[in-house]
Design an enzyme around this catalytic site. Structure first.
Site, PDB file in Angstrom:
ATOM      1  N   GLU A 133      43.951  46.543  50.558  1.00  0.00           N
ATOM      2  CA  GLU A 133      42.648  45.934  50.243  1.00  0.00           C
ATOM      3  C   GLU A 133      41.714  45.976  51.454  1.00  0.00           C
ATOM      4  O   GLU A 133      40.516  46.219  51.316  1.00  0.00           O
ATOM      5  CB  GLU A 133      42.844  44.490  49.780  1.00  0.00           C
ATOM      6  CG  GLU A 133      43.504  44.400  48.414  1.00  0.00           C
ATOM      7  CD  GLU A 133      43.891  42.971  48.063  1.00  0.00           C
ATOM      8  OE1 GLU A 133      43.553  42.523  46.964  1.00  0.00           O
ATOM      9  OE2 GLU A 133      44.546  42.296  48.883  1.00  0.00           O
ATOM     10  N   HIS A 167      40.112  57.663  32.586  1.00  0.00           N
ATOM     11  CA  HIS A 167      39.523  56.358  32.214  1.00  0.00           C
ATOM     12  C   HIS A 167      40.526  55.216  32.468  1.00  0.00           C
ATOM     13  O   HIS A 167      40.450  54.179  31.827  1.00  0.00           O
ATOM     14  CB  HIS A 167      39.084  56.325  30.750  1.00  0.00           C
ATOM     15  CG  HIS A 167      38.251  57.500  30.334  1.00  0.00           C
ATOM     16  ND1 HIS A 167      36.871  57.485  30.382  1.00  0.00           N
ATOM     17  CD2 HIS A 167      38.602  58.737  29.899  1.00  0.00           C
ATOM     18  CE1 HIS A 167      36.410  58.663  29.968  1.00  0.00           C
ATOM     19  NE2 HIS A 167      37.437  59.440  29.682  1.00  0.00           N
ATOM     20  N   LYS A 220      54.380  35.383  45.750  1.00  0.00           N
ATOM     21  CA  LYS A 220      53.431  36.486  45.851  1.00  0.00           C
ATOM     22  C   LYS A 220      53.803  37.570  46.867  1.00  0.00           C
ATOM     23  O   LYS A 220      54.258  37.281  47.965  1.00  0.00           O
ATOM     24  CB  LYS A 220      52.055  35.934  46.248  1.00  0.00           C
ATOM     25  CG  LYS A 220      51.400  35.137  45.151  1.00  0.00           C
ATOM     26  CD  LYS A 220      50.792  36.045  44.112  1.00  0.00           C
ATOM     27  CE  LYS A 220      49.308  36.147  44.354  1.00  0.00           C
ATOM     28  NZ  LYS A 220      48.715  37.258  43.683  1.00  0.00           N
ATOM     29  N   SER A 262      51.310  34.574  49.801  1.00  0.00           N
ATOM     30  CA  SER A 262      50.280  33.561  49.619  1.00  0.00           C
ATOM     31  C   SER A 262      50.690  32.274  50.321  1.00  0.00           C
ATOM     32  O   SER A 262      51.880  31.978  50.425  1.00  0.00           O
ATOM     33  CB  SER A 262      50.108  33.305  48.121  1.00  0.00           C
ATOM     34  OG  SER A 262      49.576  32.028  47.883  1.00  0.00           O
TER      35      SER A 262
END
Ligand code: ARG
Length: 467
Positions: free
Chosen positions: A288, A154, A281, A275
């Protein structure tokens, strides 16, 4: 000679011709189509079905085409497809005698054969890449046999394990993905050529010979099935979709584990972006994109299944529309597979952080309950209750997992059962130690380094001799 000039007066032009043509995605079956024509013509000569001198001229032209490559073909949509383009090429070289090449053959059995040849080659490539992936995963596991981490259910801390144990779970999934592709390959390894349009031919062709020349294990045994079936494509794309699912899940974990909250993994800069506005970043864009792109496979699978589900038997032109989705699926998978493999191989697992997380949040609780069964003779359900209460009391008091001791357990047990446990302090400490917990899980499939090592050895054998 124009294919249409016999039966039809009008030409298919412009948008209609473009709409109907398969030339664009037929490029992928060009080589297979030439080989198919070579095998068929060779067999026609051997069987005495066409004059040998003409057959030899056809073969010579096909050999030239094979050397020159697809650029030698005139490819405009008026030609309809690659089969006509190849025939036109041979005609341009030897004249109308080229027409003998199409004796006892249809584009229907030809395209079905070409697709099987080309897809088998694709699968062979993917299998190689996949074995390399499994190899790299087991090498990494070998280096991380003792790297402690917490396992999740979970997405909540569950029980201690090792990075190696987790990596081997990927390797097992990839091994099953390999098995599905292997099965699909062997099921499709039968040759439809000679099915002709749908009912074979009265020419005495030798289907066993063409199947052999084209590297199939034998001919398909029903000619209607030969030209109708594309389940070999659906099955392969399904196997690729599941492989894509494995890659997506691996990418997902790399994304989560590389967050500040987890800090369990550091992705290589080569697989990260930054970024345009936030200078601090480091983003896991490649992972992704893998997660996003593998969705394409799910889409292609559904498209293919939907095209074939309502077709009556034998050839329907709708089948042509399956092909571009097949190649989109193989191409997407191919790059996602290579990239995920390199991304995983270059990611750094943070041993210290892994251990810190494994110690932090009562992931030893199951072992503590097991201890009460082993040492205290309690039923597991009672032990479960005592440890559950131990954790909630400790949390209320702001205690850490490592602060729990034998006395604390005795107090809770007394409160719940009216009896103390009387388990030795040293045994309690052992039960709270992730390394001890991992080492004690020596059951088949467990995380004890010795057990993971056995599985690594089995996987090595598989990679060296896959089937
Ligand atoms: N381009 C067609 C395909 O990909 C080849 C077979 C055409 N057959 C036909 N009868 N029109 O399926």
């Amino acid at each position: 000679m124009n294919l249409r000039s016999g039966r039809l007066k009008g030409q298919m032009k412009g948008e209609v011709a473009d709409f109907t043509s398969s030339l664009e995605f037929d490029r992928r079956i060009f080589q297979a189509d030439v080989r198919c024509n070579q095998a068929h013509t060779t067999m026609l000569i051997e069987q005495g079905i066409i004059p040998s001198d003409i057959g030899k001229k056809i073969l010579k032209a096909l050999d030239e085409l094979e050397k020159e490559g697809i650029t030698a073909l005139k490819l405009d949509s008026a030609v309809e497809d690659i089969h006509m383009a190849v025939e036109n090429y041979v005609t341009s070289k030897i004249g109308p005698e080229a027409g003998f090449m199409h004796t006892a053959k249809s584009r229907n059995d030809q395209v079905a054969t070409d697709l099987r040849i080309a897809l088998k080659e694709e699968i062979e490539e993917i299998e190689k890449e996949l074995l390399l992936f499994i190899k790299i995963t087991i090498q990494m596991a070998q280096n991380h046999l003792d790297s402690i981490m917490v396992g999740y259910t979970h997405l909540q801390h569950a029980q201690p394990t090792t990075f190696a144990h987790h990596l081997i779970s990927y390797a097992q999934a990839l091994k099953r993905d390999y098995g599905r592709l292997y099965d699909a390959y062997h099921r499709m390894n039968l040759c439809p050529l000679g099915s002709a349009a749908l009912t074979t031919t009265s020419f005495p062709i030798n289907r066993e010979q063409t199947a052999k020349l084209l590297g199939f294990s034998g001919p398909m045994e029903n000619s209607i099935d030969g030209v109708s079936s594309r389940d070999f494509i659906a099955e392969t794309v399904f196997a690729l979709t599941l492989l894509g699912t494995t890659l997506s899940k691996i990418s997902e974990e790399l994304i989560i584990w590389s967050t500040y909250e987890f800090r369990m993994v550091e992705l290589a800069d080569e697989f990260s972006s930054t970024s345009s506005i936030m200078p601090q970043k480091k983003n896991p864009d490649v992972a992704e994109i893998v997660r996003g792109k593998t969705a394409v496979l799910n889409g292609e699978l559904v498209t293919i299944l939907t095209i074939i589900k309502s077709l009556p038997q034998s050839y329907n032109r709708d089948l042509q529309e399956v092909t571009p989705h097949l190649w989109k699926a193989t191409d997407t998978l191919h790059s996602a597979l290579r990239i995920t493999r390199e991304m995983l191989a270059s990611a750094e697992f943070k041993d210290e952080r892994g251990e810190e997380l494994a110690r932090a949040n009562f992931s030893a609780a199951t072992e503590l309950a097991d201890l009460m069964v082993k040492e205290g003779g309690l039923p597991f359900r009672t032990a479960h209750q005592i440890v559950g209460r131990t954790v909630s009391t400790a949390l209320d008091k702001g205690m850490k997992a490592e602060d729990v001791d034998a006395q604390f357990l005795d107090d809770i047990s007394q409160e719940l059962t009216g009896k103390t446990l009387g388990i030795d302090e040293s045994i309690v400490k052992k039960a709270l130690d992730p390394q001890e917990i991992i080492g004690s899980r020596k059951v088949i499939g467990g995380p004890a380094p010795s057990m993971v090592q056995e599985v690594i050895d089995n996987l090595r054998e598989f990679v060296d001799n896959p089937s």
